[in-house]
Design an enzyme around this catalytic site. Structure first.
Site, PDB file in Angstrom:
ATOM      1  N   ASN A 108       0.861  -1.184   0.000  1.00  0.00           N
ATOM      2  CA  ASN A 108       0.000   0.000   0.000  1.00  0.00           C
ATOM      3  C   ASN A 108       0.898   1.234   0.000  1.00  0.00           C
ATOM      4  O   ASN A 108       1.509   1.548   1.017  1.00  0.00           O
ATOM      5  CB  ASN A 108      -0.886  -0.051   1.261  1.00  0.00           C
ATOM      6  N   LYS A 149       0.046   4.238  -0.180  1.00  0.00           N
ATOM      7  CA  LYS A 149      -0.631   5.385   0.462  1.00  0.00           C
ATOM      8  C   LYS A 149      -0.478   6.641  -0.418  1.00  0.00           C
ATOM      9  O   LYS A 149      -0.397   6.527  -1.632  1.00  0.00           O
ATOM     10  CB  LYS A 149      -0.097   5.602   1.875  1.00  0.00           C
ATOM     11  N   HIS A 188      -9.397   0.508   5.200  1.00  0.00           N
ATOM     12  CA  HIS A 188      -8.076   0.742   5.804  1.00  0.00           C
ATOM     13  C   HIS A 188      -8.237   1.649   7.025  1.00  0.00           C
ATOM     14  O   HIS A 188      -9.077   2.547   7.036  1.00  0.00           O
ATOM     15  CB  HIS A 188      -7.132   1.386   4.782  1.00  0.00           C
ATOM     16  N   GLU A 199      -6.642   4.082   8.080  1.00  0.00           N
ATOM     17  CA  GLU A 199      -6.493   5.528   7.866  1.00  0.00           C
ATOM     18  C   GLU A 199      -7.776   6.135   7.313  1.00  0.00           C
ATOM     19  O   GLU A 199      -7.975   7.350   7.374  1.00  0.00           O
ATOM     20  CB  GLU A 199      -5.284   5.792   6.959  1.00  0.00           C
ATOM     21  N   GLU A 245      -5.111  -5.718  10.490  1.00  0.00           N
ATOM     22  CA  GLU A 245      -4.135  -4.658  10.737  1.00  0.00           C
ATOM     23  C   GLU A 245      -4.473  -3.948  12.042  1.00  0.00           C
ATOM     24  O   GLU A 245      -5.333  -3.052  12.062  1.00  0.00           O
ATOM     25  CB  GLU A 245      -4.166  -3.641   9.590  1.00  0.00           C
ATOM     26  N   GLY A 247       2.489   1.636  10.946  1.00  0.00           N
ATOM     27  CA  GLY A 247       3.447   2.743  10.860  1.00  0.00           C
ATOM     28  C   GLY A 247       4.120   3.097  12.168  1.00  0.00           C
ATOM     29  O   GLY A 247       4.741   4.147  12.292  1.00  0.00           O
ATOM     30  N   SER A 298       3.594  -2.634  10.388  1.00  0.00           N
ATOM     31  CA  SER A 298       5.038  -2.609  10.663  1.00  0.00           C
ATOM     32  C   SER A 298       5.748  -3.897  10.243  1.00  0.00           C
ATOM     33  O   SER A 298       6.666  -4.350  10.934  1.00  0.00           O
ATOM     34  CB  SER A 298       5.290  -2.286  12.142  1.00  0.00           C
TER      35      SER A 298
HETATM   36  C1  PEP Z   1      -0.672  -0.213   6.081  1.00  0.00           C
HETATM   37  O1  PEP Z   1      -0.801   0.994   5.918  1.00  0.00           O
HETATM   38  O2  PEP Z   1      -1.524  -0.987   5.629  1.00  0.00           O
HETATM   39  C2  PEP Z   1       0.491  -0.683   6.825  1.00  0.00           C
HETATM   40  C3  PEP Z   1       0.499  -1.929   7.220  1.00  0.00           C
HETATM   41  O3  PEP Z   1       1.494   0.231   7.068  1.00  0.00           O
HETATM   42  P1  PEP Z   1       2.956  -0.076   7.690  1.00  0.00           P
HETATM   43  O4  PEP Z   1       3.496  -1.315   7.024  1.00  0.00           O
HETATM   44  O5  PEP Z   1       3.755   1.138   7.346  1.00  0.00           O
HETATM   45  O6  PEP Z   1       2.776  -0.275   9.157  1.00  0.00           O
END
Ligand code: PEP
Length: 250
Positions: A11, A13, A96, A98, A166, A172, A210
């Site tokens: 992703n 973003k 997601h 976000e 997630e 992040g 992460s």
């Molecule tokens: C994500 O945004 O779906 C995600 C898992 O981000 P990150 O790997 O940066 O934690």
């Protein structure tokens, strides 16, 4: 489509101007024309068409990061599932964190988006996950149960639907649940899916939050973890590829 394992999705973003997105796609195309597992990228909507062209001739999937719940209309600034499909996306992320937390998207809206996306012929990655407060107060399973019951439709199959677990607090942040916690949560998700759809045993369940080259192999070895959804580390072709290779992908 059928999702061969490991399923490794990136992703991007709101990152990447044309030159950067095309360079990243080009670097991935050099690494894998016909991946043994599933590799997919989710560029910003502005780059879907050009990234898809750059990846032409490879089997790397290109997807959208979100879509509206309607196919057209007076919704300034929004992108419909039909538009995503029309510019070459095959799959879309929905729910997601976000968008759930940054833009207040609730389970009803997410369910409508899932229906609209599947109706437009897109495959769906439904993202679910608890907040840190829910995690700390023992409400994680209840939250996941509600998110799944709301947005996994009966027509979801292992060839058109993936679930990405997630934890909001792991995205992040550099923090991840323990291997045992991820295993238990993925087992819980598979049990809930079995209550909702007949395709549950074969449905891909991804972990996200992460994931990096340094923790990928232990995460990808966990039972019921069929792949990973990666944010930050997907912006570097070598890191993205190492994570995929850590899961046995070639
Ligand atoms: C994500 O945004 O779906 C995600 C898992 O981000 P990150 O790997 O940066 O934690």
């Amino acid at each position: 489509m059928s999702f061969a394992k490991p399923i490794v999705l990136g992703n991007w973003k709101m990152n990447g101007l044309k030159s950067e997105g095309l360079a990243l796609a080009g670097a991935l195309a050099e690494k894998a024309t016909k991946p043994s597992g599933t590799l997919g990228v989710f560029p910003p909507a502005t780059l879907i068409d050009s990234v898809r062209r750059r990846l032409e001739g490879t089997e790397i999937l290109v997807g959208g990061q979100d879509c509206h719940d309607r196919n057209s209309g007076a919704f300034t600034g929004s992108i419909s599932p039909l538009m995503l499909a029309d510019c070459g996306a095959e799959i879309v992320l929905i729910g997601h964190s976000e968008r759930r937390h940054g833009l207040n998207e609730d389970d009803d809206l997410i369910a409508r988006k899932v229906h609209a996306a599947l109706g437009a012929g897109l495959d769906v990655v439904l993202c679910v996950g608890e907040t840190e407060d829910e995690y700390l107060s023992g409400k994680q399973q209840e939250r996941l149960r509600v998110q799944l019951a709301a947005a996994v439709p009966e027509i979801a199959g292992s060839d058109n639907f993936l679930v990405a677990y997630e934890p909001v607090w792991a995205i992040g942040t550099g923090r991840t649940p323990s291997v045992d916690e991820i295993g238990a949560t993925h087992g819980f998700i598979r049990e809930r899916l079995a209550e909702l759809v007949s395709s549950a045993p074969a449905m891909g369940i991804l972990y996200g939050g992460s994931v990096k080259p340094s923790n990928a192999s232990e995460i990808l070895l966990i039972p019921d973890v069929d792949g990973v959804l990666i944010g930050g580390a997907s912006l570097d072709a070598n890191d993205f590829w190492s994570i995929y290779a850590a899961g046995g992908g070639t």
